[in-house]
Design a protein around this motif. Structure first.
Motif, PDB file in Angstrom:
ATOM      1  N   ILE A  13      47.001  75.344  95.585  1.00 20.45           N
ATOM      2  CA  ILE A  13      46.890  73.929  95.912  1.00 20.45           C
ATOM      3  C   ILE A  13      45.829  73.246  95.054  1.00 20.45           C
ATOM      4  O   ILE A  13      46.060  72.180  94.482  1.00 20.45           O
ATOM      5  CB  ILE A  13      46.576  73.753  97.413  1.00 20.45           C
ATOM      6  N   VAL A  14      44.647  73.866  94.954  1.00 20.73           N
ATOM      7  CA  VAL A  14      43.540  73.226  94.254  1.00 20.73           C
ATOM      8  C   VAL A  14      43.802  73.139  92.754  1.00 20.73           C
ATOM      9  O   VAL A  14      43.307  72.217  92.097  1.00 20.73           O
ATOM     10  CB  VAL A  14      42.202  73.937  94.566  1.00 20.73           C
ATOM     11  N   GLY A  15      44.591  74.047  92.209  1.00 23.33           N
ATOM     12  CA  GLY A  15      44.930  73.977  90.789  1.00 23.33           C
ATOM     13  C   GLY A  15      45.631  72.680  90.430  1.00 23.33           C
ATOM     14  O   GLY A  15      45.448  72.139  89.338  1.00 23.33           O
ATOM     15  N   ARG A  16      46.419  72.180  91.350  1.00 25.19           N
ATOM     16  CA  ARG A  16      47.134  70.913  91.120  1.00 25.19           C
ATOM     17  C   ARG A  16      46.260  69.693  91.405  1.00 25.19           C
ATOM     18  O   ARG A  16      46.546  68.600  90.943  1.00 25.19           O
ATOM     19  CB  ARG A  16      48.384  70.866  91.981  1.00 25.19           C
ATOM     20  N   LEU A  17      45.201  69.906  92.196  1.00 27.44           N
ATOM     21  CA  LEU A  17      44.330  68.784  92.561  1.00 27.44           C
ATOM     22  C   LEU A  17      43.218  68.534  91.544  1.00 27.44           C
ATOM     23  O   LEU A  17      42.699  67.425  91.469  1.00 27.44           O
ATOM     24  CB  LEU A  17      43.709  69.021  93.935  1.00 27.44           C
ATOM     25  N   VAL A  18      42.832  69.590  90.800  1.00 23.48           N
ATOM     26  CA  VAL A  18      41.761  69.439  89.809  1.00 23.48           C
ATOM     27  C   VAL A  18      42.223  68.428  88.761  1.00 23.48           C
ATOM     28  O   VAL A  18      43.294  68.521  88.205  1.00 23.48           O
ATOM     29  CB  VAL A  18      41.412  70.792  89.149  1.00 23.48           C
ATOM     30  N   GLY A  19      41.406  67.450  88.513  1.00 26.42           N
ATOM     31  CA  GLY A  19      41.741  66.379  87.579  1.00 26.42           C
ATOM     32  C   GLY A  19      42.307  65.150  88.269  1.00 26.42           C
ATOM     33  O   GLY A  19      42.231  64.048  87.744  1.00 26.42           O
ATOM     34  N   LYS A  20      42.881  65.322  89.466  1.00 17.90           N
ATOM     35  CA  LYS A  20      43.428  64.197  90.226  1.00 17.90           C
ATOM     36  C   LYS A  20      42.485  63.766  91.345  1.00 17.90           C
ATOM     37  O   LYS A  20      42.473  62.613  91.736  1.00 17.90           O
ATOM     38  CB  LYS A  20      44.786  64.576  90.825  1.00 17.90           C
ATOM     39  N   VAL A  69      37.717  77.431  91.913  1.00 21.91           N
ATOM     40  CA  VAL A  69      38.565  76.816  90.882  1.00 21.91           C
ATOM     41  C   VAL A  69      37.894  75.580  90.267  1.00 21.91           C
ATOM     42  O   VAL A  69      37.763  75.498  89.042  1.00 21.91           O
ATOM     43  CB  VAL A  69      39.978  76.501  91.435  1.00 21.91           C
ATOM     44  N   PRO A  70      37.432  74.608  91.073  1.00 17.00           N
ATOM     45  CA  PRO A  70      36.747  73.454  90.467  1.00 17.00           C
ATOM     46  C   PRO A  70      35.447  73.840  89.760  1.00 17.00           C
ATOM     47  O   PRO A  70      35.103  73.260  88.727  1.00 17.00           O
ATOM     48  CB  PRO A  70      36.456  72.525  91.639  1.00 17.00           C
ATOM     49  N   MET A  71      34.740  74.826  90.303  1.00 13.85           N
ATOM     50  CA  MET A  71      33.497  75.243  89.682  1.00 13.85           C
ATOM     51  C   MET A  71      33.761  75.845  88.297  1.00 13.85           C
ATOM     52  O   MET A  71      33.021  75.572  87.342  1.00 13.85           O
ATOM     53  CB  MET A  71      32.787  76.271  90.567  1.00 13.85           C
ATOM     54  N   THR A  72      34.819  76.611  88.176  1.00 11.85           N
ATOM     55  CA  THR A  72      35.189  77.179  86.880  1.00 11.85           C
ATOM     56  C   THR A  72      35.625  76.076  85.923  1.00 11.85           C
ATOM     57  O   THR A  72      35.260  76.087  84.736  1.00 11.85           O
ATOM     58  CB  THR A  72      36.309  78.221  87.050  1.00 11.85           C
TER      59      THR A  72
END
Length: 169
Positions: A13-20, A69-72
């Motif tokens: 889920i978070v992979g799709r949210l990063v950047g948005k 994920v966001p930290m990376t």
């Protein structure tokens, strides 16, 4: 396993949210979920079912996925593309060392607190106490050591549980 399942789900889920979605919001949500899971763990007891372990584990895993994920992504945001291979190695090394150090410190505190709690609880066991004789007569029988062994085992079990709850707190 619940923690791993929660992390697995949140990383998709978070992979799709990063950047948005603002990265700070994702990190704050992940930290909040971890805080809630640890708070739930402070209510563990020896008579509970497996459900509190499963729910707090899922929640903690989901929160962890929202953190890592966001930290990376933030770690590589300003890194030049030619340095990303080395950056990835350093990032993984530092994260692994930090987790290993954290686990070691928590384990040492757990062992120390278990010993302290067991010693504290042992102070209340007095062989001359008539209540003790009435409630645990087999522990006072000199011909058998099974009663004392059971008492010692229960003291260790109770001390470990108190130490775990204190550690989560």
């Amino acid at each position: 396993m619940p923690r791993g399942v929660g992390a697995f789900l949140s990383m998709f889920i978070v992979g799709r949210l990063v950047g948005k979605v603002d990265t700070r919001f994702l990190l704050a949500t992940g930290l909040s979920l971890n805080i809630i899971a640890l708070w739930q763990m402070t209510h563990f007891d020896l008579n509970m079912t497996s459900m509190p372990i499963i729910t707090s584990g899922l929640l903690q895993g989901f929160g962890t996925g929202l953190i890592f994920v966001p930290m990376t992504a933030l770690a590589f945001a300003t890194l030049a593309p030619r340095l990303r291979a080395e950056g990835s190695a350093v990032n993984t090394l530092i994260r692994s060392l930090g987790m290993a150090a954290g686990i070691s410190v928590i384990q040492a505190l757990q062992v120390k607190n278990t010993v302290i709690m067991r010693a504290s609880m042992t102070e209340y066991i007095k062989p001359g106490d008539p209540v003790f004789h009435a409630t645990i007569p087999s522990a006072m029988d000199p011909s058998t050591l099974s009663g004392l062994g059971a008492l010692s085992s229960e003291l260790s079990r109770q001390a470990a549980m108190v130490a775990y709850v204190d550690g989560f707190r």
